[in-house]
Design a protein around this motif. Structure first.
Motif, PDB file in Angstrom:
ATOM      1  N   ASP A  37       8.608   5.445   1.951  1.00 30.97           N
ATOM      2  CA  ASP A  37       9.959   4.880   1.941  1.00 30.97           C
ATOM      3  C   ASP A  37      10.011   3.406   1.523  1.00 30.97           C
ATOM      4  OD1 ASP A  37       8.414   4.265   4.074  1.00 30.97           O
ATOM      5  OD2 ASP A  37      10.049   4.196   5.530  1.00 30.97           O
ATOM      6  N   GLY A  38       8.960   2.903   0.908  1.00 34.47           N
ATOM      7  CA  GLY A  38       8.966   1.502   0.500  1.00 34.47           C
ATOM      8  C   GLY A  38       8.457   0.567   1.575  1.00 34.47           C
ATOM      9  N   SER A  39       8.101   1.100   2.717  1.00 37.27           N
ATOM     10  CA  SER A  39       7.563   0.261   3.782  1.00 37.27           C
ATOM     11  C   SER A  39       6.104  -0.080   3.500  1.00 37.27           C
ATOM     12  CB  SER A  39       7.681   0.987   5.121  1.00 37.27           C
ATOM     13  OG  SER A  39       6.862   2.135   5.099  1.00 37.27           O
ATOM     14  N   ARG A  40       5.511  -0.908   4.345  1.00 41.32           N
ATOM     15  CA  ARG A  40       4.111  -1.299   4.170  1.00 41.32           C
ATOM     16  C   ARG A  40       3.354  -1.052   5.454  1.00 41.32           C
ATOM     17  NH1 ARG A  40       7.353  -6.323   2.093  1.00 41.32           N
ATOM     18  NH2 ARG A  40       7.953  -5.408   0.099  1.00 41.32           N
ATOM     19  N   VAL A  41       2.056  -0.980   5.301  1.00 41.21           N
ATOM     20  CA  VAL A  41       1.251  -0.751   6.489  1.00 41.21           C
ATOM     21  C   VAL A  41       0.073  -1.723   6.503  1.00 41.21           C
ATOM     22  CG1 VAL A  41       0.077   1.157   5.311  1.00 41.21           C
ATOM     23  CG2 VAL A  41      -0.048   1.006   7.796  1.00 41.21           C
ATOM     24  N   GLY A  42      -0.218  -2.274   7.657  1.00 39.80           N
ATOM     25  CA  GLY A  42      -1.232  -3.324   7.770  1.00 39.80           C
ATOM     26  C   GLY A  42      -2.646  -2.792   7.923  1.00 39.80           C
ATOM     27  N   ILE A  43      -3.608  -3.654   7.634  1.00 38.55           N
ATOM     28  CA  ILE A  43      -5.015  -3.269   7.638  1.00 38.55           C
ATOM     29  C   ILE A  43      -5.472  -2.769   9.004  1.00 38.55           C
ATOM     30  CG2 ILE A  43      -5.737  -5.667   8.081  1.00 38.55           C
ATOM     31  CD1 ILE A  43      -7.651  -3.021   6.029  1.00 38.55           C
ATOM     32  N   LYS A  44      -4.928  -3.372  10.067  1.00 34.26           N
ATOM     33  CA  LYS A  44      -5.322  -2.984  11.427  1.00 34.26           C
ATOM     34  C   LYS A  44      -5.005  -1.519  11.682  1.00 34.26           C
ATOM     35  CE  LYS A  44      -5.765  -6.098  15.338  1.00 34.26           C
ATOM     36  NZ  LYS A  44      -6.552  -7.122  14.614  1.00 34.26           N
ATOM     37  N   GLU A  45      -3.768  -1.164  11.358  1.00 33.87           N
ATOM     38  CA  GLU A  45      -3.343   0.224  11.573  1.00 33.87           C
ATOM     39  C   GLU A  45      -4.139   1.193  10.710  1.00 33.87           C
ATOM     40  OE1 GLU A  45       0.897   1.063  11.152  1.00 33.87           O
ATOM     41  OE2 GLU A  45       0.439   3.155  10.629  1.00 33.87           O
ATOM     42  N   ILE A  46      -4.343   0.814   9.451  1.00 42.31           N
ATOM     43  CA  ILE A  46      -5.073   1.704   8.534  1.00 42.31           C
ATOM     44  C   ILE A  46      -6.497   1.943   9.040  1.00 42.31           C
ATOM     45  CG2 ILE A  46      -5.863   2.064   6.171  1.00 42.31           C
ATOM     46  CD1 ILE A  46      -3.688   0.019   5.295  1.00 42.31           C
ATOM     47  N   ALA A  47      -7.169   0.838   9.369  1.00 44.41           N
ATOM     48  CA  ALA A  47      -8.563   0.949   9.821  1.00 44.41           C
ATOM     49  C   ALA A  47      -8.689   1.821  11.061  1.00 44.41           C
ATOM     50  CB  ALA A  47      -9.138  -0.434  10.084  1.00 44.41           C
ATOM     51  N   ASN A 105       5.760  -8.742   7.586  1.00 43.62           N
ATOM     52  CA  ASN A 105       6.228  -7.469   7.018  1.00 43.62           C
ATOM     53  C   ASN A 105       5.497  -7.089   5.740  1.00 43.62           C
ATOM     54  OD1 ASN A 105       8.200  -7.252   9.055  1.00 43.62           O
ATOM     55  ND2 ASN A 105       9.476  -8.696   7.906  1.00 43.62           N
ATOM     56  N   GLY A 106       4.454  -7.814   5.432  1.00 49.34           N
ATOM     57  CA  GLY A 106       3.639  -7.451   4.288  1.00 49.34           C
ATOM     58  C   GLY A 106       2.696  -6.340   4.671  1.00 49.34           C
ATOM     59  N   GLY A 107       1.791  -6.026   3.742  1.00 50.11           N
ATOM     60  CA  GLY A 107       0.833  -4.960   4.006  1.00 50.11           C
ATOM     61  C   GLY A 107       0.528  -4.201   2.727  1.00 50.11           C
ATOM     62  N   PHE A 108      -0.081  -3.066   2.886  1.00 47.24           N
ATOM     63  CA  PHE A 108      -0.452  -2.247   1.733  1.00 47.24           C
ATOM     64  C   PHE A 108       0.552  -1.124   1.559  1.00 47.24           C
ATOM     65  CE2 PHE A 108      -4.274  -4.252   3.364  1.00 47.24           C
ATOM     66  CZ  PHE A 108      -4.864  -4.746   2.213  1.00 47.24           C
ATOM     67  N   PHE A 109       0.758  -0.750   0.314  1.00 50.84           N
ATOM     68  CA  PHE A 109       1.691   0.349   0.030  1.00 50.84           C
ATOM     69  C   PHE A 109       1.383   0.934  -1.341  1.00 50.84           C
ATOM     70  CE2 PHE A 109       4.509  -1.848  -3.013  1.00 50.84           C
ATOM     71  CZ  PHE A 109       4.098  -3.154  -2.816  1.00 50.84           C
ATOM     72  N   LEU A 110       2.143   1.952  -1.704  1.00 46.14           N
ATOM     73  CA  LEU A 110       1.942   2.579  -3.005  1.00 46.14           C
ATOM     74  C   LEU A 110       3.273   2.711  -3.716  1.00 46.14           C
ATOM     75  CD1 LEU A 110      -0.552   5.281  -1.800  1.00 46.14           C
ATOM     76  CD2 LEU A 110      -1.015   3.706  -3.669  1.00 46.14           C
ATOM     77  N   GLU A 111       3.318   2.216  -4.932  1.00 45.25           N
ATOM     78  CA  GLU A 111       4.514   2.431  -5.742  1.00 45.25           C
ATOM     79  C   GLU A 111       4.568   3.911  -6.100  1.00 45.25           C
ATOM     80  OE1 GLU A 111       3.546  -0.246  -8.803  1.00 45.25           O
ATOM     81  OE2 GLU A 111       4.306  -2.018  -7.733  1.00 45.25           O
ATOM     82  N   THR A 112       5.785   4.401  -6.333  1.00 42.06           N
ATOM     83  CA  THR A 112       5.946   5.830  -6.587  1.00 42.06           C
ATOM     84  C   THR A 112       4.991   6.375  -7.655  1.00 42.06           C
ATOM     85  OG1 THR A 112       8.234   5.523  -5.933  1.00 42.06           O
ATOM     86  CG2 THR A 112       7.663   7.644  -6.927  1.00 42.06           C
ATOM     87  N   PRO A 113       4.859   5.707  -8.794  1.00 45.95           N
ATOM     88  CA  PRO A 113       3.934   6.259  -9.809  1.00 45.95           C
ATOM     89  C   PRO A 113       2.482   6.362  -9.317  1.00 45.95           C
ATOM     90  CG  PRO A 113       5.110   4.313 -10.651  1.00 45.95           C
ATOM     91  CD  PRO A 113       5.537   4.487  -9.248  1.00 45.95           C
ATOM     92  N   SER A 114       2.087   5.478  -8.419  1.00 44.96           N
ATOM     93  CA  SER A 114       0.726   5.502  -7.908  1.00 44.96           C
ATOM     94  C   SER A 114       0.428   6.802  -7.169  1.00 44.96           C
ATOM     95  CB  SER A 114       0.483   4.323  -6.968  1.00 44.96           C
ATOM     96  OG  SER A 114       0.661   3.102  -7.658  1.00 44.96           O
ATOM     97  N   LEU A 115       1.474   7.403  -6.608  1.00 45.30           N
ATOM     98  CA  LEU A 115       1.271   8.653  -5.867  1.00 45.30           C
ATOM     99  C   LEU A 115       0.843   9.795  -6.787  1.00 45.30           C
ATOM    100  CD1 LEU A 115       4.364   8.476  -3.492  1.00 45.30           C
ATOM    101  CD2 LEU A 115       1.968   8.199  -2.850  1.00 45.30           C
ATOM    102  N   GLN A 116       1.132   9.639  -8.065  1.00 47.45           N
ATOM    103  CA  GLN A 116       0.769  10.684  -9.032  1.00 47.45           C
ATOM    104  C   GLN A 116      -0.637  10.509  -9.586  1.00 47.45           C
ATOM    105  OE1 GLN A 116       2.865  13.146  -9.190  1.00 47.45           O
ATOM    106  NE2 GLN A 116       4.116  11.915  -7.802  1.00 47.45           N
ATOM    107  N   ARG A 117      -1.256   9.378  -9.273  1.00 41.00           N
ATOM    108  CA  ARG A 117      -2.595   9.139  -9.832  1.00 41.00           C
ATOM    109  C   ARG A 117      -3.627  10.052  -9.192  1.00 41.00           C
ATOM    110  NH1 ARG A 117      -3.628   2.789 -10.635  1.00 41.00           N
ATOM    111  NH2 ARG A 117      -5.399   3.691 -11.749  1.00 41.00           N
TER     112      ARG A 117
END
Lengths: 145, 145
Positions: free
Chosen positions: B24-34, B64-76
């Motif tokens: 949904d355009g949100s981001r997720v931080g390294i702590k949560e991902i790890a 509110n920063g973090g990592f995310f994927l633009e829509t086209p990246s999901l197709q890679r």
DNA sequence: TTAATAAAGGATAAAAAGGTCTTTATATAC
DNA sequence: GTATATAAAGACCTTTTTATCCTTTATTAA
């Protein structure tokens, strides 16, 4: 990084070389093997020492000694070399490194990765150490560079 | 040793996690991902930093920063993650480590190993980063342990 | 019995992979 | 602007893999 470790790559090449050079009960020395399969000599010595301890290949010390393969060893699958040197993670491990990955608790790649793993395992268990001897003698297959 | 390096295993798990957490355009931080993919936090930070530099994933600094994927990246394809982190040796290299191995100068395993390699490459190029999102949301696929 | 030969074993070193920590840069909110 | 949250960057450290060298042991042949 390839699929197998350097240790394993060197080991496979060396064992195939020994196989086709010693069909008549003769032996071949580490110097010749290392040169023939293009690997560091003393590193390969360690690897062959290991394979010898584990019974994958045979060796004898002293003049006219060297490495060789007993006839039954020629029938062993290449997978035995891999398992002896790298373990069998490459044949059974999860593609994403999950230790609990299974049918009941699959990682996203589980189903597809399993196919690849199984094809690799099948290939390495149906291929024997001795089966390339003729072509190696003819020189139509390469073990170096 | 598995087929991919730890770096790559961690990277794949993290990217799939980011994919399904940020549609949904949100981001997720390294702590949560790890925590979610069960990897060392600062090591994973390096890996994601690398993937971000290479454009496989996107990131934004600050609150509110973090990592995310633009829509086209999901197709890679997942292969893009592997190539970015491990290179493409796993998809194209010789099973016995010969640099000159080819149709004209084949190693003993050439033909059969190529099939395995190609199956792996096919699988990783036809599988996309975003394709597991639904199942990951449902919780039927695992990314940790 | 001795000398020569060849692998086994052990100690060490160099390189790569895996992992941690601290500081810096950047974005946001107040 | 200032404070704060967050990833980027860089300097380190540790472990594993790859590699070398030297000594010991086993075997053979003279």
């Amino acid at each position: 990084m390839g699929v197998f470790s350097k240790t394993c790559e060197y080991g496979i090449r060396a064992v195939l070389y020994i196989a086709h050079r010693t069909t008549d009960g003769s032996r071949v020395g580490i110097k010749e093997i290392a040169a023939a399969v293009d690997t560091p000599e003393s590193f390969l010595a360690k690897i062959l020492q290991d394979l010898s301890r584990k019974g994958v290949i045979q060796s004898i010390k002293g003049p006219n000694g060297g490495f060789f393969l007993e006839t039954p060893s020629l029938q062993r699958p290449l997978a035995d070399i891999v398992k002896a040197l790298d373990g069998d993670e490459v044949f059974s491990g999860c593609g994403m490194g999950l230790t609990q990955c299974s049918e009941k608790n699959p990682c996203p790649l589980h189903k597809e990765f399993k196919k690849v793993r199984n094809q690799l395992a099948h290939m390495m268990t149906t291929t024997t150490i001795g089966q390339f001897n003729k072509e190696l003698l003819k020189g139509t297959l390469s073990l170096k560079k």
